[in-house]
Design a protein around this motif. Structure first.
Motif, PDB file in Angstrom:
ATOM      1  N   ALA A 143       5.744  -1.833  -2.062  1.00 28.66           N
ATOM      2  CA  ALA A 143       4.977  -1.395  -0.893  1.00 28.66           C
ATOM      3  C   ALA A 143       3.887  -2.404  -0.549  1.00 28.66           C
ATOM      4  O   ALA A 143       3.653  -2.713   0.627  1.00 28.66           O
ATOM      5  N   ASP A 144       3.192  -2.927  -1.559  1.00 28.80           N
ATOM      6  CA  ASP A 144       2.158  -3.937  -1.314  1.00 28.80           C
ATOM      7  C   ASP A 144       2.755  -5.177  -0.646  1.00 28.80           C
ATOM      8  O   ASP A 144       2.165  -5.753   0.273  1.00 28.80           O
ATOM      9  N   ALA A 145       3.940  -5.581  -1.107  1.00 28.55           N
ATOM     10  CA  ALA A 145       4.570  -6.793  -0.573  1.00 28.55           C
ATOM     11  C   ALA A 145       5.054  -6.610   0.858  1.00 28.55           C
ATOM     12  O   ALA A 145       5.185  -7.584   1.603  1.00 28.55           O
ATOM     13  N   SER A 146       5.305  -5.371   1.266  1.00 28.00           N
ATOM     14  CA  SER A 146       5.870  -5.129   2.596  1.00 28.00           C
ATOM     15  C   SER A 146       4.876  -5.391   3.723  1.00 28.00           C
ATOM     16  O   SER A 146       5.265  -5.705   4.845  1.00 28.00           O
ATOM     17  N   GLY A 147       3.584  -5.206   3.447  1.00 26.51           N
ATOM     18  CA  GLY A 147       2.575  -5.350   4.489  1.00 26.51           C
ATOM     19  C   GLY A 147       2.411  -4.108   5.346  1.00 26.51           C
ATOM     20  O   GLY A 147       1.538  -4.064   6.225  1.00 26.51           O
ATOM     21  N   ILE A 148       3.222  -3.069   5.131  1.00 27.69           N
ATOM     22  CA  ILE A 148       3.110  -1.823   5.890  1.00 27.69           C
ATOM     23  C   ILE A 148       1.966  -0.997   5.310  1.00 27.69           C
ATOM     24  O   ILE A 148       1.872  -0.824   4.095  1.00 27.69           O
ATOM     25  N   PRO A 149       1.084  -0.467   6.145  1.00 23.30           N
ATOM     26  CA  PRO A 149       0.047   0.425   5.618  1.00 23.30           C
ATOM     27  C   PRO A 149       0.707   1.625   4.932  1.00 23.30           C
ATOM     28  O   PRO A 149       1.662   2.203   5.452  1.00 23.30           O
ATOM     29  N   TYR A 150       0.181   1.979   3.765  1.00 22.01           N
ATOM     30  CA  TYR A 150       0.782   3.107   3.049  1.00 22.01           C
ATOM     31  C   TYR A 150      -0.274   3.788   2.197  1.00 22.01           C
ATOM     32  O   TYR A 150      -1.378   3.282   2.001  1.00 22.01           O
ATOM     33  N   PHE A 151       0.083   4.966   1.697  1.00 27.80           N
ATOM     34  CA  PHE A 151      -0.753   5.674   0.735  1.00 27.80           C
ATOM     35  C   PHE A 151       0.154   6.324  -0.293  1.00 27.80           C
ATOM     36  O   PHE A 151       1.353   6.519  -0.066  1.00 27.80           O
ATOM     37  N   LEU A 152      -0.413   6.643  -1.445  1.00 27.37           N
ATOM     38  CA  LEU A 152       0.333   7.249  -2.539  1.00 27.37           C
ATOM     39  C   LEU A 152      -0.443   8.443  -3.060  1.00 27.37           C
ATOM     40  O   LEU A 152      -1.626   8.335  -3.403  1.00 27.37           O
ATOM     41  N   VAL A 153       0.202   9.598  -3.108  1.00 28.08           N
ATOM     42  CA  VAL A 153      -0.355  10.785  -3.750  1.00 28.08           C
ATOM     43  C   VAL A 153       0.764  11.409  -4.586  1.00 28.08           C
ATOM     44  O   VAL A 153       1.950  11.177  -4.323  1.00 28.08           O
ATOM     45  N   GLY A 154       0.381  12.185  -5.573  1.00 26.85           N
ATOM     46  CA  GLY A 154       1.434  12.772  -6.385  1.00 26.85           C
ATOM     47  C   GLY A 154       0.989  13.970  -7.173  1.00 26.85           C
ATOM     48  O   GLY A 154      -0.144  14.033  -7.655  1.00 26.85           O
ATOM     49  N   HIS A 155       1.908  14.940  -7.304  1.00 27.59           N
ATOM     50  CA  HIS A 155       1.733  16.060  -8.229  1.00 27.59           C
ATOM     51  C   HIS A 155       2.277  15.562  -9.573  1.00 27.59           C
ATOM     52  O   HIS A 155       3.324  15.993 -10.054  1.00 27.59           O
ATOM     53  N   VAL A 156       1.572  14.601 -10.149  1.00 27.26           N
ATOM     54  CA  VAL A 156       2.161  13.801 -11.215  1.00 27.26           C
ATOM     55  C   VAL A 156       2.341  14.560 -12.519  1.00 27.26           C
ATOM     56  O   VAL A 156       3.049  14.100 -13.412  1.00 27.26           O
ATOM     57  N   GLY A 157       1.736  15.739 -12.655  1.00 28.53           N
ATOM     58  CA  GLY A 157       1.932  16.523 -13.860  1.00 28.53           C
ATOM     59  C   GLY A 157       3.371  16.937 -14.070  1.00 28.53           C
ATOM     60  O   GLY A 157       3.798  17.182 -15.205  1.00 28.53           O
ATOM     61  N   ASP A 158       4.151  17.029 -12.986  1.00 29.30           N
ATOM     62  CA  ASP A 158       5.576  17.318 -13.135  1.00 29.30           C
ATOM     63  C   ASP A 158       6.453  16.168 -12.628  1.00 29.30           C
ATOM     64  O   ASP A 158       7.634  16.361 -12.338  1.00 29.30           O
ATOM     65  N   GLY A 159       5.865  14.973 -12.534  1.00 26.95           N
ATOM     66  CA  GLY A 159       6.658  13.787 -12.217  1.00 26.95           C
ATOM     67  C   GLY A 159       6.976  13.598 -10.755  1.00 26.95           C
ATOM     68  O   GLY A 159       7.813  12.776 -10.400  1.00 26.95           O
ATOM     69  N   ASN A 160       6.292  14.322  -9.866  1.00 26.79           N
ATOM     70  CA  ASN A 160       6.577  14.299  -8.428  1.00 26.79           C
ATOM     71  C   ASN A 160       5.525  13.456  -7.706  1.00 26.79           C
ATOM     72  O   ASN A 160       4.332  13.630  -7.929  1.00 26.79           O
ATOM     73  N   PHE A 161       5.977  12.521  -6.867  1.00 33.34           N
ATOM     74  CA  PHE A 161       5.001  11.704  -6.133  1.00 33.34           C
ATOM     75  C   PHE A 161       5.529  11.372  -4.747  1.00 33.34           C
ATOM     76  O   PHE A 161       6.732  11.440  -4.478  1.00 33.34           O
ATOM     77  N   HIS A 162       4.578  11.005  -3.873  1.00 36.84           N
ATOM     78  CA  HIS A 162       4.895  10.739  -2.474  1.00 36.84           C
ATOM     79  C   HIS A 162       4.232   9.433  -2.012  1.00 36.84           C
ATOM     80  O   HIS A 162       3.016   9.281  -2.148  1.00 36.84           O
ATOM     81  N   PHE A 163       5.036   8.543  -1.477  1.00 36.90           N
ATOM     82  CA  PHE A 163       4.507   7.434  -0.690  1.00 36.90           C
ATOM     83  C   PHE A 163       4.590   7.837   0.775  1.00 36.90           C
ATOM     84  O   PHE A 163       5.548   8.491   1.196  1.00 36.90           O
ATOM     85  N   GLY A 164       3.598   7.458   1.533  1.00 38.81           N
ATOM     86  CA  GLY A 164       3.641   7.649   2.978  1.00 38.81           C
ATOM     87  C   GLY A 164       3.503   6.300   3.650  1.00 38.81           C
ATOM     88  O   GLY A 164       2.487   5.612   3.466  1.00 38.81           O
ATOM     89  N   TYR A 165       4.533   5.879   4.390  1.00 40.67           N
ATOM     90  CA  TYR A 165       4.517   4.587   5.087  1.00 40.67           C
ATOM     91  C   TYR A 165       4.127   4.844   6.538  1.00 40.67           C
ATOM     92  O   TYR A 165       4.792   5.617   7.247  1.00 40.67           O
ATOM     93  N   LEU A 166       3.061   4.217   6.988  1.00 45.73           N
ATOM     94  CA  LEU A 166       2.496   4.467   8.316  1.00 45.73           C
ATOM     95  C   LEU A 166       3.003   3.416   9.282  1.00 45.73           C
ATOM     96  O   LEU A 166       2.594   2.257   9.232  1.00 45.73           O
ATOM     97  N   ILE A 167       3.903   3.819  10.164  1.00 41.21           N
ATOM     98  CA  ILE A 167       4.604   2.856  11.018  1.00 41.21           C
ATOM     99  C   ILE A 167       4.314   3.104  12.495  1.00 41.21           C
ATOM    100  O   ILE A 167       3.935   4.203  12.896  1.00 41.21           O
ATOM    101  N   ASP A 168       4.511   2.073  13.265  1.00 44.78           N
ATOM    102  CA  ASP A 168       4.525   2.178  14.727  1.00 44.78           C
ATOM    103  C   ASP A 168       5.863   2.801  15.110  1.00 44.78           C
ATOM    104  O   ASP A 168       6.918   2.217  14.835  1.00 44.78           O
TER     105      ASP A 168
END
Length: 473
Positions: A372-397
């Motif tokens: 994600a860092d290499a892509s240059g696309i704005p993004y964020f990462l959040v996760g309910h990591v206690g059960d292994g679940n996570f979400h990337f959000g890619y913010l696109i035009d």
């Protein structure tokens, strides 16, 4: 499988809407049947990045009989029908990709019964999780499933939702005991009961939970409720790296510490949340944690996690014991999606939703961050990591096809990695339209063929939310 290239505007063949059907629908429902464009457009979109033409009409159901009659008319005239709750889904579940009508169940929002002795509650599908908890706040019980959005209970059951409390209380799969369901022919059936266990025949409740409106429309839902914990404490802890935060979570879970919530927020998400919610959180990767139990138990749990965090360089361990402080922190976490969208004007968010075994969480996350860092696309990462679940959000035009394709490629790589590590393409959002190729990759041809056979047996005219989970024909 090649990376998905589905256009963001879906234009599948729209099924014809017979004049006789519209006349019968209007005659039966009168002002409860609305055909204005604004209302249809509202019911023809969700929070995801895909779009499609709106449904031909919206029926505001007020009872099980209303749902039954509307579905029976759709069955008679072979018109698609889509159940609508809060409209907060992310994978295109509500899109009328083959036309048809929407049944809005928001007016069916009552608590039908509460049995605190057996720890159960029965509600209508349109009630939201916040409305439900407000209704039972004086009983000493609560319903813990918290996907963030104030989703309807019917929608949460249909997508097998989970959220921030799942690490301790499980998902909708574990917390739905019984259902009243309107089938594709307009028949009403009941699945399950309020007993703690049953071995009576096929588990139709589990079949329906997570079926995304493709097998029936829920009109009553019986749920588990839980006593309010005697003590609750929350804490935040910042780390210099995401890996350090994740290692802390892995060890917490593997040691069996009964933490109630543990949320990961990356530095991008922290920055966005600070701006949106007017906070001053330390702009580093962060864990947001909550502990439930007795005062002594909560203190012991928190001290153990604090020691683990310190071993991994965790700092700025701050407590939030007052209810208003905890609410402020978790409200900010729940608003992370909206904070991110607000951070890039006119953007749309392509979200991911993978879940992996807890031991492989760091392996899954760290490579995805690098990509994600290499892509240059704005993004964020959040996760309910206690059960292994996570979400990337890619913010696109939304008008930039190249950027959209790049985000979808990142999503594809992330899903392939999760599946290779023994995980899933969706921990809680469901398949909808967006993840159909991923379902095939994860489950295999044979399993998807079995799902398709169940769908065709229960809905031979393919009217219930067609075009979702997998294609028919």
């Amino acid at each position: 499988m090649n990376a998905p290239t589905s256009p963001h505007i879906l234009a599948a063949a729209q099924r014809p809407i017979p004049d006789a059907f519209m006349a019968a629908l209007t005659a039966r429902f009168g002002s409860q049947c609305v055909t204005s464009l604004a209302v249809r457009e509202q019911h023809g979109r969700d929070e995801g990045s895909l779009t499609a033409p709106p449904p031909a009409a919206v029926v505001y159901a007020e009872s099980t009989q209303d749902v039954q009659d509307a579905v029976a008319l759709c069955h008679q005239h072979e018109v698609p029908v889509i159940a609508y709750g809060a409209g907060s889904s992310l994978e295109g579940h509500l899109l009328a990709v083959q036309g048809g009508i929407s049944i809005d169940v928001n007016r069916m929002n009552q608590v039908l019964s509460i049995d605190t002795e057996d720890l159960t509650i029965t509600v209508q599908p349109g009630i939201t999780r916040k409305q439900l908890n407000e209704a039972i706040k004086d009983t000493g019980f609560f319903f813990p499933i918290d996907p963030g959005a104030d989703a309807s209970i019917g929608g949460m059951a249909s997508t097998r939702a989970s959220g921030t409390n799942a690490v301790r209380y499980g998902t909708m799969r574990e917390n739905v005991l019984a259902l009243e369901v309107v089938t594709a022919s307009g028949q009403v059936i009941r699945t399950g009961n309020r007993a703690k266990k049953s071995a009576a025949g096929y588990d139709l409740t589990r079949l329906m939970v997570g079926s995304e409106g493709t097998l029936g429309i829920f009109t009553e839902i019986s749920l588990r409720i839980y006593p309010l914990p005697e003590a609750v404490s929350a804490a935040i802890c910042s780390f210099s790296t995401i890996e350090a935060a994740v290692r802390t979570v892995i060890e917490t879970i593997q040691l069996g510490i009964p933490i109630a919530r543990v949320e990961l927020i990356d530095v991008n998400a922290v920055r966005m949340v600070n701006a949106y919610s007017k906070l001053d959180l330390r702009e580093e990767p962060m864990l947001l944690m909550e502990f439930h139990g007795s005062p002594t138990g909560v203190k012991e749990q928190a001290e153990m996690v604090q020691d683990l965090a310190s071993e991994h360089g965790g700092n700025a361990f701050e407590w939030a014991e007052r209810p208003e402080d905890r609410t402020r922190l978790f409200t900010a976490r729940h608003n992370a999606y909206f904070a991110a969208v607000a951070s890039v004007p006119a953007c749309r968010c392509i979200t991911t939703d993978t879940c992996v075994p807890i031991s492989r969480l760091a392996d899954a996350l760290l490579q995805c961050v690098t990509e994600a860092d290499a892509s240059g696309i704005p993004y964020f990462l959040v996760g309910h990591v206690g059960d292994g679940n996570f979400h990337f959000g890619y913010l696109i035009d939304p008008d930039n096809d190249t950027q959209r394709a790049q985000a979808e490629q990142l999503n594809h790589q992330l899903v392939q990695r999760a599946i290779a590590l023994g995980g899933t393409c969706t921990g809680e959002h469901g398949i909808g339209v967006h993840k159909q190729g991923f379902l095939l990759e994860e489950a295999g041809e044979g399993a998807v063929a079995m799902m398709r056979a169940i769908k065709q047996a229960l809905d031979p005219k393919n009217i219930l939310n067609p075009g979702k989970i997998f294609q028919i024909g």
